[in-house]
Each structure stands twice: as C-alpha cells, then as structure tokens.
Scaffold this motif. Structure first.
Motif, PDB file in Angstrom:
ATOM      1  N   LEU A  75       0.824  -1.209   0.000  1.00  0.00           N
ATOM      2  CA  LEU A  75       0.000   0.000   0.000  1.00  0.00           C
ATOM      3  C   LEU A  75       0.858   1.259   0.000  1.00  0.00           C
ATOM      4  O   LEU A  75       0.560   2.239  -0.697  1.00  0.00           O
ATOM      5  N   ALA A  80       1.042   4.118  -2.846  1.00  0.00           N
ATOM      6  CA  ALA A  80       0.813   5.525  -2.522  1.00  0.00           C
ATOM      7  C   ALA A  80       1.970   6.379  -3.030  1.00  0.00           C
ATOM      8  O   ALA A  80       1.766   7.482  -3.538  1.00  0.00           O
ATOM      9  N   ARG A 104       1.633   7.038  -6.692  1.00  0.00           N
ATOM     10  CA  ARG A 104       0.554   7.958  -7.077  1.00  0.00           C
ATOM     11  C   ARG A 104       0.352   9.027  -6.011  1.00  0.00           C
ATOM     12  O   ARG A 104      -0.773   9.376  -5.652  1.00  0.00           O
ATOM     13  N   ILE A 105       1.434   9.585  -5.547  1.00  0.00           N
ATOM     14  CA  ILE A 105       1.414  10.540  -4.440  1.00  0.00           C
ATOM     15  C   ILE A 105       0.505  11.736  -4.712  1.00  0.00           C
ATOM     16  O   ILE A 105      -0.152  12.242  -3.807  1.00  0.00           O
ATOM     17  N   ILE A 158      -3.331  10.494  -4.129  1.00  0.00           N
ATOM     18  CA  ILE A 158      -3.811   9.926  -2.862  1.00  0.00           C
ATOM     19  C   ILE A 158      -4.291  11.052  -1.935  1.00  0.00           C
ATOM     20  O   ILE A 158      -3.697  12.123  -1.874  1.00  0.00           O
ATOM     21  N   ASP A 202      -6.071   9.194   3.432  1.00  0.00           N
ATOM     22  CA  ASP A 202      -5.531   7.861   3.119  1.00  0.00           C
ATOM     23  C   ASP A 202      -4.042   7.781   3.436  1.00  0.00           C
ATOM     24  O   ASP A 202      -3.559   6.776   3.945  1.00  0.00           O
ATOM     25  N   LEU A 203      -3.338   8.851   3.134  1.00  0.00           N
ATOM     26  CA  LEU A 203      -1.906   8.876   3.429  1.00  0.00           C
ATOM     27  C   LEU A 203      -1.663   8.828   4.940  1.00  0.00           C
ATOM     28  O   LEU A 203      -0.768   8.123   5.414  1.00  0.00           O
ATOM     29  N   LEU A 206      -2.143   5.237   6.074  1.00  0.00           N
ATOM     30  CA  LEU A 206      -1.003   4.401   5.687  1.00  0.00           C
ATOM     31  C   LEU A 206       0.215   4.668   6.569  1.00  0.00           C
ATOM     32  O   LEU A 206       0.898   3.734   7.002  1.00  0.00           O
TER      33      LEU A 206
END
Length: 96
Positions: free
Chosen positions: A9, A13, A16-17, A20, A24-25, A28
């Motif tokens: 994950l 992330a 595709r920073i 996101i 969500d970040l 994670l």
C-alpha cells in the motif's frame, strides 16, 4: 481475495502521491508506524514461548532481554562474534 500488505500500500501511494488523499496517506503512515513500533516482537511456537517465559523468570530478565542474551551467547559460542575473555592478570574482584 486477500488485502494487500502495508508495504504494498505504501509503495502504491508513493507511485501515485499526487492522487492519494491526505486522509488515506495518514492512515497508511499510521499503519507503517505501528508496524515499526511492534517490529521488535518475535513470535515463537507455544513450547518455545513457554521455555522463554521460564528462562526469563530464572534470569530475572524480560522476554526480549532473554532472547537477546540467548542469541548473543549462541553467536559467541559459534564464533560469529568475538568472545570476551578475562585477562589472566586482570582484577576480577573474587568472582572468577
């Protein structure tokens, strides 16, 4: 279907920073921090856990300290680490 692990994950992330969401970040990163915090724990089979508990009690050490002690002793005895030897002329305070 199994859910992807935290490392997968995080890698996704990172790829595709820009896409996101902040929430969500945060999730994670909190998961990663929790895993890092708990990474010191080593799980063993039940019989080994029982023996570790018994030894830790005898040595008056924590479980993790007992594991560290056992690994160090094994590594020294199998010459993976240098053995700390007492000098013959050294002062031992009567405990040699």
């Amino acid at each position: 279907m199994t859910s992807p692990d935290t490392a997968t994950l995080l890698e996704g992330a990172a790829d595709r920073i820009a896409d996101i969401s902040r929430a969500d970040l945060q999730i994670l990163l909190r998961r990663a921090a929790l895993r890092l915090r708990n990474a010191g724990a080593v799980s063993m089979e039940d019989d080994v856990e029982e023996a570790l508990r018994d030894l830790a009690g005898e040595f008056r050490m924590t479980r993790n300290d007992t594991i560290r002690f056992i690994v160090r002793e094994w590594m020294e005895k199998n010459t993976y680490l240098p053995v700390h030897e007492l000098d013959e002329d050294g002062d031992v305070d009567g405990t040699a």
